[in-house]
Design a protein around this motif. Structure first.
Motif, PDB file in Angstrom:
ATOM      1  N   SER A 266       0.868  -1.167   0.000  1.00 23.63           N
ATOM      2  CA  SER A 266       0.000   0.000   0.000  1.00 23.63           C
ATOM      3  C   SER A 266       0.906   1.217   0.000  1.00 23.63           C
ATOM      4  N   GLY A 267       0.318   2.346  -0.042  1.00 29.90           N
ATOM      5  CA  GLY A 267       1.127   3.555  -0.033  1.00 29.90           C
ATOM      6  C   GLY A 267       0.956   4.312  -1.330  1.00 29.90           C
TER       7      GLY A 267
ATOM      8  N   ASP B  51       2.817  10.731   2.938  1.00 34.29           N
ATOM      9  CA  ASP B  51       2.471   9.311   2.877  1.00 34.29           C
ATOM     10  C   ASP B  51       2.824   8.604   4.189  1.00 34.29           C
ATOM     11  N   GLU B  52       4.005   8.870   4.714  1.00 30.05           N
ATOM     12  CA  GLU B  52       4.417   8.263   5.991  1.00 30.05           C
ATOM     13  C   GLU B  52       3.584   8.798   7.149  1.00 30.05           C
TER      14      GLU B  52
ATOM     15  N   GLU C 283       0.290   7.093   7.623  1.00 27.55           N
ATOM     16  CA  GLU C 283       0.366   5.756   8.222  1.00 27.55           C
ATOM     17  C   GLU C 283       0.286   5.799   9.747  1.00 27.55           C
ATOM     18  N   ILE C 284       0.790   6.861  10.352  1.00 28.59           N
ATOM     19  CA  ILE C 284       0.790   6.923  11.816  1.00 28.59           C
ATOM     20  C   ILE C 284      -0.410   7.699  12.376  1.00 28.59           C
TER      21      ILE C 284
ATOM     22  N   TYR D   2      -7.087   6.674  13.107  1.00 26.92           N
ATOM     23  CA  TYR D   2      -8.319   6.615  12.310  1.00 26.92           C
ATOM     24  C   TYR D   2      -9.438   6.044  13.132  1.00 26.92           C
TER      25      TYR D   2
ATOM     26  N   SER E  73      -8.989   4.940   6.991  1.00 30.74           N
ATOM     27  CA  SER E  73      -7.611   4.429   6.901  1.00 30.74           C
ATOM     28  C   SER E  73      -6.766   5.369   6.057  1.00 30.74           C
ATOM     29  N   ALA E  74      -5.454   5.133   6.105  1.00 33.43           N
ATOM     30  CA  ALA E  74      -4.531   5.909   5.276  1.00 33.43           C
ATOM     31  C   ALA E  74      -4.837   5.695   3.798  1.00 33.43           C
ATOM     32  N   ASP E  75      -5.229   4.483   3.432  1.00 31.09           N
ATOM     33  CA  ASP E  75      -5.575   4.205   2.032  1.00 31.09           C
ATOM     34  C   ASP E  75      -6.780   5.027   1.581  1.00 31.09           C
TER      35      ASP E  75
ATOM     36  N   ARG F 201      -5.415   8.540   0.963  1.00 31.48           N
ATOM     37  CA  ARG F 201      -4.620   8.552  -0.270  1.00 31.48           C
ATOM     38  C   ARG F 201      -5.513   8.529  -1.511  1.00 31.48           C
TER      39      ARG F 201
END
Length: 110
Positions: free
Chosen positions: A38-39, A49-50, A53-54, A57, A96-98, A101
């Motif tokens: 992912s990313g 992007d990083e 992730e942290i 959510y 989520s991060a996804d 993004r």
């Protein structure tokens, strides 16, 4: 004229020897493969992007802008801050991060 079993067997052997040897493809064991990464595959989100992730959510657009609004993102027209990219978005909730993004990349590809 009776069929000669022996000549039929010889013909089969000849036909098989004329067939090219085919390499058998290796069967993939997907249970042992790494998950798809992912990313941000294109690297357009840079350090953001990083940070995504942290992030905790679920989160909202307002929370993202407050925390990361100054992060620069590559767009088709140059670079813009996250705040500028999300300016046209109403306050949404992201799980989520996804999710974040996907939203950002969708906005910068318009």
């Amino acid at each position: 004229m009776p069929d000669d079993k022996r000549s039929q067997d010889e013909n089969k052997d000849n036909e098989q020897s004329q067939q090219p040897d085919r390499k058998q493809e290796e069967v993939r064991d997907r249970a042992h493969e790494d998950r798809a990464m992912s990313g941000d595959p294109g690297g357009r989100l840079g350090d953001l992007d990083e940070a995504l992730e942290i992030q905790n959510y679920p989160t909202t657009t307002e929370e993202l802008v407050e925390a990361y609004g100054d992060y620069e993102i590559e767009t088709q027209g140059g670079t813009e801050s996250l705040e500028e990219v999300l300016a046209s978005t109403k306050n949404q909730t992201y799980d989520s991060a996804d999710d974040v993004r996907s939203r950002i990349l969708g906005l910068i590809h318009r």
